[in-house]
Motif scaffolding. Structure first.
Motif, PDB file in Angstrom:
ATOM      1  N   ALA A 128     -74.573  28.145  15.117  1.00 44.73           N
ATOM      2  CA  ALA A 128     -75.245  29.291  14.504  1.00 44.73           C
ATOM      3  C   ALA A 128     -75.891  30.184  15.561  1.00 44.73           C
ATOM      4  O   ALA A 128     -75.897  31.421  15.432  1.00 44.73           O
ATOM      5  CB  ALA A 128     -76.285  28.813  13.495  1.00 44.73           C
ATOM      6  N   GLU A 129     -76.427  29.578  16.618  1.00 39.97           N
ATOM      7  CA  GLU A 129     -77.016  30.353  17.707  1.00 39.97           C
ATOM      8  C   GLU A 129     -75.942  31.122  18.474  1.00 39.97           C
ATOM      9  O   GLU A 129     -76.129  32.294  18.844  1.00 39.97           O
ATOM     10  CB  GLU A 129     -77.767  29.426  18.654  1.00 39.97           C
ATOM     11  CG  GLU A 129     -79.029  28.827  18.035  1.00 39.97           C
ATOM     12  CD  GLU A 129     -79.495  27.566  18.737  1.00 39.97           C
ATOM     13  OE1 GLU A 129     -78.979  27.261  19.834  1.00 39.97           O
ATOM     14  OE2 GLU A 129     -80.375  26.871  18.185  1.00 39.97           O
ATOM     15  N   LEU A 130     -74.805  30.476  18.699  1.00 35.80           N
ATOM     16  CA  LEU A 130     -73.705  31.138  19.399  1.00 35.80           C
ATOM     17  C   LEU A 130     -73.158  32.288  18.552  1.00 35.80           C
ATOM     18  O   LEU A 130     -72.834  33.357  19.069  1.00 35.80           O
ATOM     19  CB  LEU A 130     -72.611  30.123  19.717  1.00 35.80           C
ATOM     20  CG  LEU A 130     -71.521  30.554  20.689  1.00 35.80           C
ATOM     21  CD1 LEU A 130     -72.109  30.931  22.040  1.00 35.80           C
ATOM     22  CD2 LEU A 130     -70.498  29.434  20.860  1.00 35.80           C
ATOM     23  N   PRO A 142     -78.556  36.440   8.416  1.00 33.63           N
ATOM     24  CA  PRO A 142     -77.158  36.855   8.234  1.00 33.63           C
ATOM     25  C   PRO A 142     -77.019  38.325   7.827  1.00 33.63           C
ATOM     26  O   PRO A 142     -76.047  38.981   8.208  1.00 33.63           O
ATOM     27  CB  PRO A 142     -76.664  35.917   7.128  1.00 33.63           C
ATOM     28  CG  PRO A 142     -77.536  34.723   7.205  1.00 33.63           C
ATOM     29  CD  PRO A 142     -78.875  35.258   7.600  1.00 33.63           C
ATOM     30  N   ALA A 143     -77.984  38.848   7.066  1.00 32.02           N
ATOM     31  CA  ALA A 143     -77.916  40.264   6.685  1.00 32.02           C
ATOM     32  C   ALA A 143     -78.059  41.162   7.914  1.00 32.02           C
ATOM     33  O   ALA A 143     -77.362  42.178   8.050  1.00 32.02           O
ATOM     34  CB  ALA A 143     -79.000  40.585   5.653  1.00 32.02           C
ATOM     35  N   GLU A 144     -78.945  40.796   8.829  1.00 31.93           N
ATOM     36  CA  GLU A 144     -79.089  41.553  10.069  1.00 31.93           C
ATOM     37  C   GLU A 144     -77.828  41.433  10.921  1.00 31.93           C
ATOM     38  O   GLU A 144     -77.397  42.398  11.562  1.00 31.93           O
ATOM     39  CB  GLU A 144     -80.312  41.056  10.841  1.00 31.93           C
ATOM     40  CG  GLU A 144     -80.549  41.767  12.173  1.00 31.93           C
ATOM     41  CD  GLU A 144     -80.765  43.262  12.007  1.00 31.93           C
ATOM     42  OE1 GLU A 144     -80.411  44.013  12.959  1.00 31.93           O
ATOM     43  OE2 GLU A 144     -81.278  43.689  10.954  1.00 31.93           O
ATOM     44  N   ALA A 196     -80.562  32.590  15.099  1.00 27.03           N
ATOM     45  CA  ALA A 196     -80.950  32.652  16.506  1.00 27.03           C
ATOM     46  C   ALA A 196     -81.933  31.532  16.827  1.00 27.03           C
ATOM     47  O   ALA A 196     -82.634  31.017  15.951  1.00 27.03           O
ATOM     48  CB  ALA A 196     -81.580  34.011  16.818  1.00 27.03           C
ATOM     49  N   LYS A 197     -81.976  31.148  18.089  1.00 21.71           N
ATOM     50  CA  LYS A 197     -82.925  30.137  18.536  1.00 21.71           C
ATOM     51  C   LYS A 197     -84.321  30.755  18.563  1.00 21.71           C
ATOM     52  O   LYS A 197     -84.550  31.786  19.168  1.00 21.71           O
ATOM     53  CB  LYS A 197     -82.543  29.636  19.932  1.00 21.71           C
ATOM     54  CG  LYS A 197     -83.388  28.459  20.417  1.00 21.71           C
ATOM     55  CD  LYS A 197     -83.006  28.060  21.841  1.00 21.71           C
ATOM     56  CE  LYS A 197     -81.640  27.427  21.912  1.00 21.71           C
ATOM     57  NZ  LYS A 197     -81.596  26.105  21.252  1.00 21.71           N
ATOM     58  N   TRP A 201     -67.645  26.960  13.354  1.00 21.72           N
ATOM     59  CA  TRP A 201     -67.513  28.357  13.759  1.00 21.72           C
ATOM     60  C   TRP A 201     -66.929  29.183  12.618  1.00 21.72           C
ATOM     61  O   TRP A 201     -67.338  30.337  12.391  1.00 21.72           O
ATOM     62  CB  TRP A 201     -66.641  28.461  15.007  1.00 21.72           C
ATOM     63  CG  TRP A 201     -66.506  29.848  15.549  1.00 21.72           C
ATOM     64  CD1 TRP A 201     -65.416  30.653  15.495  1.00 21.72           C
ATOM     65  CD2 TRP A 201     -67.521  30.613  16.229  1.00 21.72           C
ATOM     66  NE1 TRP A 201     -65.667  31.859  16.087  1.00 21.72           N
ATOM     67  CE2 TRP A 201     -66.956  31.860  16.558  1.00 21.72           C
ATOM     68  CE3 TRP A 201     -68.840  30.335  16.588  1.00 21.72           C
ATOM     69  CZ2 TRP A 201     -67.667  32.851  17.223  1.00 21.72           C
ATOM     70  CZ3 TRP A 201     -69.554  31.327  17.253  1.00 21.72           C
ATOM     71  CH2 TRP A 201     -68.978  32.565  17.567  1.00 21.72           C
ATOM     72  N   ALA A 202     -66.016  28.602  11.856  1.00 22.13           N
ATOM     73  CA  ALA A 202     -65.378  29.322  10.753  1.00 22.13           C
ATOM     74  C   ALA A 202     -66.332  29.571   9.591  1.00 22.13           C
ATOM     75  O   ALA A 202     -66.056  30.412   8.734  1.00 22.13           O
ATOM     76  CB  ALA A 202     -64.158  28.547  10.255  1.00 22.13           C
TER      77      ALA A 202
END
Length: 269
Positions: free
Chosen positions: A171-173, A79-81, A211-212, A204-205
């Motif tokens: 999360a991937e999307l 999440p930081a990236e 990433a996968k 989504w919210a």
């Protein structure tokens, strides 16, 4: 109207309680999660500056500011990236080519007992080999992983850990969105599934980002039964946004089932 950066900061701020960051909590709070001034204090900046970040009025925060906000919001590495990508000036991007190279198609076709498929940034299934096509034969159609999880009734049966699959998919999307917030295709998928699935809209919210890469899955195929798999995802050089996903059997029973899937030679579409 919010900005991608502001929406992310707000969502992550609202997920934290004062006790999560070592602050005292007194009485009834009028806001969900941390207050803006609390995040600003934790990050070592003025409240006005942090408010400008959330409102999209601060166009060029320094790397030190971004790192301080990430620390204040207790973001881990991914999440930081994602946050760092959102604060960078967006660049015009060419729409990714949906075509898969002939060389990659030939490579995938050689894996007769190993499902493999190529995904686009919006989780569209761009190509798959025969075992993968047979694996997804219960979906109508097997066109987009997010739609298959949330909008196809087959998804609830196929993914034995459906909630885990749903969280991972979103999360991937979201991770792909961070690379290109102006992607029309990602926007279409998000808008469609948000309207069709309250569960998708809620996830989504949350602004979870992952990433996968590689992990395990437990699936249930309508013909060959329960499957336990390991998967790995690889970026495709020369095709920005494309990923090659390869499934491997975690048990002898799953390996035998993969062999039967390869023999079925079912084709998608």
């Amino acid at each position: 109207m919010g900005t991608p950066l502001g929406d992310f900061l707000r969502a992550r701020r609202e997920r934290l309680r004062p006790r999560d960051v070592g602050l005292a909590e007194y009485g009834r709070r009028r806001v969900k999660g941390l207050r803006r001034e609390e995040v600003a204090m934790l990050a070592g900046m003025s409240t006005d500056y942090y408010v400008r970040l959330e409102q999209g009025r601060e166009a060029n925060p320094s790397p030190q500011v971004v790192a301080a906000v990430a620390d204040a919001l207790r973001l881990d590495a991914e999440p930081a990236e994602h946050l760092r990508r959102l604060v960078q000036a967006p660049e015009a991007r060419r729409t990714p080519d949906a075509g898969v190279s002939p060389q990659l198609l030939r490579l995938m076709d050689g894996w007769t007992a190993c499902p493999a498929f190529v995904l686009g940034p919006a989780l569209d299934v761009l190509a798959c080999n025969a075992p993968a096509a047979a694996l997804y034969e219960g979906f109508e159609p097997a066109d987009n992983l997010a739609r298959m999880v949330f909008a196809d009734p087959a998804g609830r049966e196929f993914y034995r850990d459906w909630e885990r699959a749903a969280h991972s998919c979103v999360a991937e999307l979201r991770a792909a969105y961070g690379h290109d917030p102006r992607s029309e295709r990602i926007g279409e998928v998000v808008a469609d599934l948000s309207a069709r699935s309250p569960e998708f809209a809620a996830l989504w919210a949350r602004h979870d980002v992952k990433a996968k890469t590689q992990d395990g899955k437990r699936l249930r195929h309508p013909v060959v039964g329960d499957l336990s798999i390991l998967f790995s995802a690889f970026t495709v050089n020369g095709a920005p946004g494309q990923e090659l996903v390869v499934y491997q059997a975690e048990s002898d029973a799953t390996a035998a089932a993969f062999g039967r899937l390869g023999e079925r030679r079912v084709r998608v579409g």
